[in-house]
Design an enzyme around this catalytic site. Structure first.
Site, PDB file in Angstrom:
ATOM      1  N   ASP A  35      60.234  -9.995  60.951  1.00 39.14           N
ATOM      2  CA  ASP A  35      59.857 -10.805  62.106  1.00 39.14           C
ATOM      3  C   ASP A  35      59.189  -9.889  63.128  1.00 39.14           C
ATOM      4  O   ASP A  35      59.578  -8.719  63.270  1.00 39.14           O
ATOM      5  CB  ASP A  35      61.073 -11.483  62.737  1.00 39.14           C
ATOM      6  CG  ASP A  35      60.678 -12.436  63.856  1.00 39.14           C
ATOM      7  OD1 ASP A  35      60.303 -13.574  63.555  1.00 39.14           O
ATOM      8  OD2 ASP A  35      60.741 -12.025  65.031  1.00 39.14           O
ATOM      9  N   GLU A  37      57.475  -9.579  67.228  1.00 39.03           N
ATOM     10  CA  GLU A  37      57.207 -10.092  68.568  1.00 39.03           C
ATOM     11  C   GLU A  37      55.856  -9.514  68.985  1.00 39.03           C
ATOM     12  O   GLU A  37      55.553  -8.348  68.700  1.00 39.03           O
ATOM     13  CB  GLU A  37      58.293  -9.686  69.564  1.00 39.03           C
ATOM     14  CG  GLU A  37      59.684 -10.187  69.211  1.00 39.03           C
ATOM     15  CD  GLU A  37      59.781 -11.696  69.109  1.00 39.03           C
ATOM     16  OE1 GLU A  37      58.970 -12.390  69.781  1.00 39.03           O
ATOM     17  OE2 GLU A  37      60.629 -12.195  68.353  1.00 39.03           O
ATOM     18  N   HIS A 176      64.294 -14.861  69.880  1.00 42.05           N
ATOM     19  CA  HIS A 176      62.968 -14.294  70.139  1.00 42.05           C
ATOM     20  C   HIS A 176      63.009 -12.777  70.297  1.00 42.05           C
ATOM     21  O   HIS A 176      62.256 -12.210  71.083  1.00 42.05           O
ATOM     22  CB  HIS A 176      62.343 -14.945  71.376  1.00 42.05           C
ATOM     23  CG  HIS A 176      62.028 -16.400  71.182  1.00 42.05           C
ATOM     24  ND1 HIS A 176      61.051 -16.828  70.321  1.00 42.05           N
ATOM     25  CD2 HIS A 176      62.592 -17.514  71.720  1.00 42.05           C
ATOM     26  CE1 HIS A 176      60.993 -18.159  70.358  1.00 42.05           C
ATOM     27  NE2 HIS A 176      61.923 -18.598  71.177  1.00 42.05           N
ATOM     28  N   ASP A 181      66.020 -12.279  64.954  1.00 44.76           N
ATOM     29  CA  ASP A 181      65.376 -13.383  64.244  1.00 44.76           C
ATOM     30  C   ASP A 181      65.262 -13.103  62.752  1.00 44.76           C
ATOM     31  O   ASP A 181      65.372 -14.015  61.922  1.00 44.76           O
ATOM     32  CB  ASP A 181      63.983 -13.636  64.832  1.00 44.76           C
ATOM     33  CG  ASP A 181      64.047 -14.281  66.209  1.00 44.76           C
ATOM     34  OD1 ASP A 181      65.172 -14.416  66.743  1.00 44.76           O
ATOM     35  OD2 ASP A 181      62.992 -14.634  66.759  1.00 44.76           O
TER      36      ASP A 181
END
Length: 589
Positions: A35, A37, A176, A181
């Site tokens: 994952d 960001e 988030h 995540d």
């Protein structure tokens, strides 16, 4: 049967293969669930701020990888609010070129898994390309696609990670942040793999093909596309009772409708819709513009349950300067032919309130909702509010401002809504500069947001009003086949559409189209005789390369001091903020 002597070998053709020969069992596959960001939604103009990954095999964790990444630029405030990752947190973090080799080594030989994998993989591929690393060509599994195939709408309303995490009761809640995540996605993956057993999916090869395969219901309904023509137009899926389930448009109806019955269609609600559909009705259109407009009209008329956008144009909001002795700014649902000035439309009440606040900062109109009349004021029965007490209003309710003096303020607002937005911009800019000088950056950013809401609403309103003033506008645009596309627009509404064949003289076609076009009466307010979305479609078509005007009856122009020229400046304040401004915005020159 021949026998083998001691020390010999048994012929291979006499041995029956095992189930393992059909593929790699899922229990033996190493998955790396990743994952990211980022600072935005596209690798073209955004960067990675955090990478989190978890390596698992046979349901057991093998390792974790997690690090913040210096994006090399500012993190937008809304990203910080969403993720909690601040500029200070990434200042000492490594750059992506230093992180990539470690991540690629961590994931080497594994199957890459992500929730909405296209997003994460696009950023990783872009980073590899930018820094000279070859993309390893991972096998990629998307848990969104799997969830859409495995779960029903009765079980989950959507396939967002938060929703799936609650459904599968994951040990780690998504928040988030990349590693959290990724951990949640691991539990979602395991939950989905358990479900896959009932679909006969036990190997990696079967898993790869499962998400891309059409459902049995999709296969069964393929015949619905048999009679669909290969032409531009609008299509409507209907159930057995004739209810319109979904409306769409396409430049090639046959190709688009057939795609609903293939594995490329993975949207959960659309697959459910296909299961209910019993027929597909089509309307062939002369041009793509006609198809786009007809789609909007049909969605607004039928409000199909499986369409998400454009279903409720009547829910748009307008800012109205009321018609009364002491006018005020009111937020309303529709424009009427009542002599009032209107600004909009706007999609949400928050946008409308922000635009109204920007106007109030520039002109001291009353903000109370009571209906003021000279008789009520003379009798002393009008209510006063706190704004009158602190001098933020002329206080006509208390008799401190005459109707004539107040009329000057109303005229100023009417002029602003009609086209001259300079008073609002000047007032907002002065307030932003003062707050920034006092280091009150959050308040300055709030003022910028108010100004942005007003400018966007005013620019849209002025564009629509200009088109709505034209009793007739005839346009032409080059077609792909060498001919021309034609459109007749009356008071903002598409009244007719047609085409001119290649090498033909356009005048006879233009005359015939105008003669047979729909009769349209002018409508109230900036929206004219059509909905705002329809008028935006027409304006985009007129703005396209090669478009020409054959006839204009009326005045099609935008105000010299209107909001249109400020839109680029407003958008730049959000896309490329100056770190020194800290959200205050730059002065307008």
């Amino acid at each position: 049967m021949p026998s083998a002597s001691r020390g010999g070998t048994v012929p291979s053709h006499g041995v029956q293969g095992t189930l393992d020969d059909l593929g790699t069992p899922l229990s033996e596959v190493t998955f790396v669930v990743v994952d990211l960001e980022t600072t935005g939604g596209s690798p073209a103009d955004s960067a990675i701020t955090e990478i989190g990954a978890v390596k698992v095999r046979g349901g057991e964790p093998l390792g974790e990888f997690g690090t913040l990444v210096d994006p090399g630029g500012p993190i937008p405030p809304f990203i910080t609010a969403l993720t909690g990752i601040t500029q200070a947190m990434v200042t000492a973090a490594p750059r992506i070129e230093a992180v990539l080799p470690a991540f690629l080594e961590f994931a080497r030989g594994a199957v890459l898994v992500a929730h909405n994998a296209g997003f994460d993989v696009s950023f990783l591929k872009a980073a590899c390309a930018a820094h000279g690393y070859a993309w390893p060509g991972f096998t990629v599994i998307d848990t969104v696609d799997l969830a859409r195939r495995v779960l029903t709408r009765d079980e989950v309303p959507n396939c967002k990670l938060d929703t799936l995490a609650r459904f599968f009761r994951t040990g780690s809640a998504p928040r988030h942040r990349a590693l959290a995540d990724a951990r949640a996605t691991v539990d979602v993956l395991h939950g989905l793999i358990e479900r896959l057993g009932s679909f006969g999916v036990h190997s990696l090869e079967e898993l790869r093909g499962f998400a891309k395969a059409p459902t049995p219901e999709q296969r069964r309904k393929r015949h619905l596309a048999d009679d669909v023509p290969s032409a531009p137009g609008v299509y409507m899926f209907e159930d057995a009772r004739g209810e319109v389930l979904y409306v769409g448009k396409s430049s090639d109806l046959r190709s688009r409708v057939r795609s609903y019955f293939t594995g490329s269609e993975t949207r959960l609600r659309i697959r459910e819709m296909v299961g209910l559909a019993e027929r597909v009705r089509t309307i062939v259109c002369a041009t793509a513009l006609e198809a786009e407009v007809r789609e909007l009209r049909l969605i607004a008329e039928h409000k199909p349950r499986y369409n998400r956008r454009s279903k409720f144009p009547e829910r748009s909001l307008w800012l109205k300067l009321t018609v009364e002795p002491f006018p005020r700014l009111s937020i309303v649902r529709e424009c009427r032919d009542d002599g009032a000035a209107y600004l909009g439309p706007m999609a949400s009440r928050r946008q409308a309130e922000e635009a109204r606040a920007a106007l109030h900062e520039a002109v001291p109109l009353r903000q109370c909702t009571q209906r003021l009349t000279p008789r009520l004021i003379a009798a002393g029965r009008a209510r006063t509010c706190v704004l009158a007490e602190i001098g933020r209003c002329g206080a006509p309710c208390a008799g401190r401002q005459s109707a004539d003096a107040y009329a000057g303020h109303a005229a100023a607002v009417r002029s602003i809504m009609a086209g001259d937005v300079r008073p609002v911009v000047a007032a907002a800019q002065a307030r932003i500069d003062r707050l920034a000088a006092e280091l009150r950056y959050e308040e300055a950013a709030a003022q910028r947001d108010r100004l942005a809401a007003f400018v966007r609403a005013a620019a849209r309103s002025q564009r629509l009003a200009a088109l709505a003033r034209c009793s007739q506008l005839v346009g032409a645009r080059p077609a792909f086949d060498g001919g021309w596309e034609l459109a007749v627009v009356r008071y903002g509404r598409l009244a007719a559409a047609g085409t001119v064949p290649p090498n033909a003289h356009p005048r006879p076609y233009l005359d015939a189209l105008v003669a047979t076009a729909e009769t349209v009466l002018p409508g109230p307010g900036p929206a004219g005789a059509a909905g705002a979305e329809e008028m935006e479609c027409v304006l985009r078509w007129l703005d396209s390369p090669g478009a020409r005007l054959a006839d204009v009856q009326g005045e099609w122009s935008c105000p010299v001091h209107g909001a249109e020229r400020l839109r680029g400046w407003i958008e730049a304040a959000y896309v490329t903020p100056d770190p020194e401004d800290r959200g205050a915005g730059r002065p307008l020159r």
